[in-house]
Design an enzyme around this catalytic site. Structure first.
Site, PDB file in Angstrom:
ATOM      1  N   ASP A  27      -4.547  -2.296  10.536  1.00 34.95           N
ATOM      2  CA  ASP A  27      -3.740  -3.461  10.913  1.00 34.95           C
ATOM      3  C   ASP A  27      -3.337  -3.460  12.392  1.00 34.95           C
ATOM      4  OD1 ASP A  27      -1.891  -1.488  10.615  1.00 34.95           O
ATOM      5  OD2 ASP A  27      -0.741  -2.453   9.012  1.00 34.95           O
ATOM      6  N   LYS A  60       5.601  -6.360  11.154  1.00 30.81           N
ATOM      7  CA  LYS A  60       5.007  -7.438  10.347  1.00 30.81           C
ATOM      8  C   LYS A  60       5.424  -7.286   8.896  1.00 30.81           C
ATOM      9  CE  LYS A  60       1.717  -4.779   8.111  1.00 30.81           C
ATOM     10  NZ  LYS A  60       1.847  -4.386   6.708  1.00 30.81           N
TER      11      LYS A  60
HETATM   12  O1  C5P Z   1      -6.817   2.017   8.420  1.00 33.50           O
HETATM   13  P1  C5P Z   1      -5.612   2.858   8.165  1.00 33.50           P
HETATM   14  O2  C5P Z   1      -5.661   4.163   8.906  1.00 33.50           O
HETATM   15  O3  C5P Z   1      -4.336   2.138   8.361  1.00 33.50           O
HETATM   16  O4  C5P Z   1      -5.659   3.214   6.617  1.00 33.50           O
HETATM   17  C1  C5P Z   1      -5.005   4.310   6.050  1.00 33.50           C
HETATM   18  C2  C5P Z   1      -5.701   4.653   4.746  1.00 33.50           C
HETATM   19  O5  C5P Z   1      -5.545   3.599   3.797  1.00 33.50           O
HETATM   20  C3  C5P Z   1      -7.210   4.810   4.907  1.00 33.50           C
HETATM   21  O6  C5P Z   1      -7.554   6.131   5.179  1.00 33.50           O
HETATM   22  C4  C5P Z   1      -7.739   4.373   3.573  1.00 33.50           C
HETATM   23  O7  C5P Z   1      -7.655   5.455   2.665  1.00 33.50           O
HETATM   24  C5  C5P Z   1      -6.740   3.349   3.101  1.00 33.50           C
HETATM   25  N1  C5P Z   1      -7.183   1.953   3.310  1.00 33.50           N
HETATM   26  C6  C5P Z   1      -8.096   1.404   2.423  1.00 33.50           C
HETATM   27  N2  C5P Z   1      -8.461   0.089   2.576  1.00 33.50           N
HETATM   28  C7  C5P Z   1      -7.960  -0.671   3.579  1.00 33.50           C
HETATM   29  C8  C5P Z   1      -7.032  -0.112   4.487  1.00 33.50           C
HETATM   30  C9  C5P Z   1      -6.660   1.207   4.311  1.00 33.50           C
HETATM   31  O8  C5P Z   1      -8.571   2.073   1.508  1.00 33.50           O
HETATM   32  N3  C5P Z   1      -8.311  -1.952   3.661  1.00 33.50           N
END
Ligand code: C5P
Length: 319
Positions: free
Chosen positions: A140, A16
């Site tokens: 995502d 994406k």
């Molecule tokens: O959800 P995901 O594991 O992809 O996110 C990785 C890191 O990015 C999370 O641990 C968080 O620190 C940060 N994040 C965030 N806000 C979001 C998505 C991700 O702070 N909306």
């Protein structure tokens, strides 16, 4: 070795880009509240997924490069645990989407397993159940259960379909820089002022305009500070005729949108003449929601029920 009860499918896990990404504020749970438009593109990983029912569970992820604690393997374990199934899962990954690139490669692989494994394993899973599992793997992941063009709210897991975008030619530059999402959020968090309302208004304006213009990604200033070469890539894409150029997600890839394929081809050959192996260019296109689903239906054809109205595809092995 294939056995008579092994069920297998070859899957396409599309990448994406974000056609705009506004980060509003840090929430109490530590995540950030965002507004984004996700768009699936034709760059994709290939996964060969096989399931053999058995009394014990084993999950094997093969392929290059080896990624420890691969999200696709974790997705397989979650599915079997949630639905009380056991057996042998083999995943062979042919990675084309670079990691740490803001293209959702790992998340898309995980979503591919969430969509396909229930169908192979004879599990009846609803989209809500899969989305919940997906959100626990990464913000995502749920988007890749739907594909096409979608508005992402919350931490990116709350999704609404948007009309298909006109298929726009896209030049995607994937620098070998690995940009850490958590680090990018940390850097950005420190700079967030009380500008949420202004950002929402601007994002709304872009969403109402037919081509989502201007595309604004709030990560650019902080990630470009760490990696100035990414700012230079964006500038060069614009000078080569891109009508819009932006970083995807928290980087490191940068894309340019072109008005026509001939404009894109000219830009690509100019890019390739001065190419560095550290920043290859890929000519790709948008993958619409209907296209995304038809690719999936075809991939799972022999194992799914024939009802094309069903999403996610349901297993014909389920009892
Ligand atoms: O959800 P995901 O594991 O992809 O996110 C990785 C890191 O990015 C999370 O641990 C968080 O620190 C940060 N994040 C965030 N806000 C979001 C998505 C991700 O702070 N909306």
């Amino acid at each position: 070795m294939a056995t008579s009860i092994e069920r297998a499918a070859r899957l396409t896990a599309f990448a994406k880009i974000n056609l705009g990404l506004r980060v509003l504020r840090r929430r109490e749970d530590g995540y950030h509240e965002l507004r984004t438009v996700f768009q699936t593109i034709s760059l994709a990983d290939r996964l060969d997924l096989a399931f053999t029912p058995g009394r014990t569970t084993s999950i094997e992820v093969l392929g290059t490069p080896h990624i420890p604690d691969n999200l696709a393997g974790r997705a397989a374990r979650l599915v079997l645990e949630k639905f009380g199934k056991s057996g042998r899962v083999q995943i062979n990954l042919d990675k084309k989407t670079p990691t740490g690139a803001g293209l959702g490669g790992g998340s898309s692989d995980a979503a591919a397993v969430l969509l396909a494994l229930p169908v192979l394993a004879g599990i009846r899973a609803s989209i809500d159940q899969l989305a919940e599992l997906g959100a626990s793997l990464g913000s995502d992941v749920p988007f890749f259960l739907y594909g096409g063009t979608a508005l992402g709210l919350g931490r990116g897991e709350e999704l609404y379909p948007l009309p298909d975008q006109p298929a726009r030619p896209l030049l995607l530059i994937t620098p070998t820089i690995h940009s850490s999402t958590a680090e990018a959020y940390r850097d950005l968090s420190a700079t967030l002022a009380n500008s949420g309302d202004t950002k929402v208004a601007a994002f709304q304006r872009a969403a109402w305009s037919r081509n989502l213009s201007p595309i604004v990604n709030d990560f650019e200033p902080v990630v470009f500070r760490r990696h100035p070469e990414l700012a230079a890539i964006r500038k060069r894409l614009l000078s080569l005729g891109a009508v819009e150029s932006a970083m995807s997600g928290s980087g490191s890839s940068v894309f340019g949108l072109f008005d026509s394929t001939s404009d894109l081809r000219k830009a690509q050959s100019a890019w390739d003449r001065r190419a560095t192996p550290a920043a290859p260019a890929h000519a790709v296109s948008f993958v619409s929601g209907p296209k995304f689903r038809s690719v999936w239906r075809r991939a799972l054809n022999e194992h799914r029920s024939n009802d094309d109205q069903l999403w996610p595809p349901q297993s014909r092995h389920a009892r």
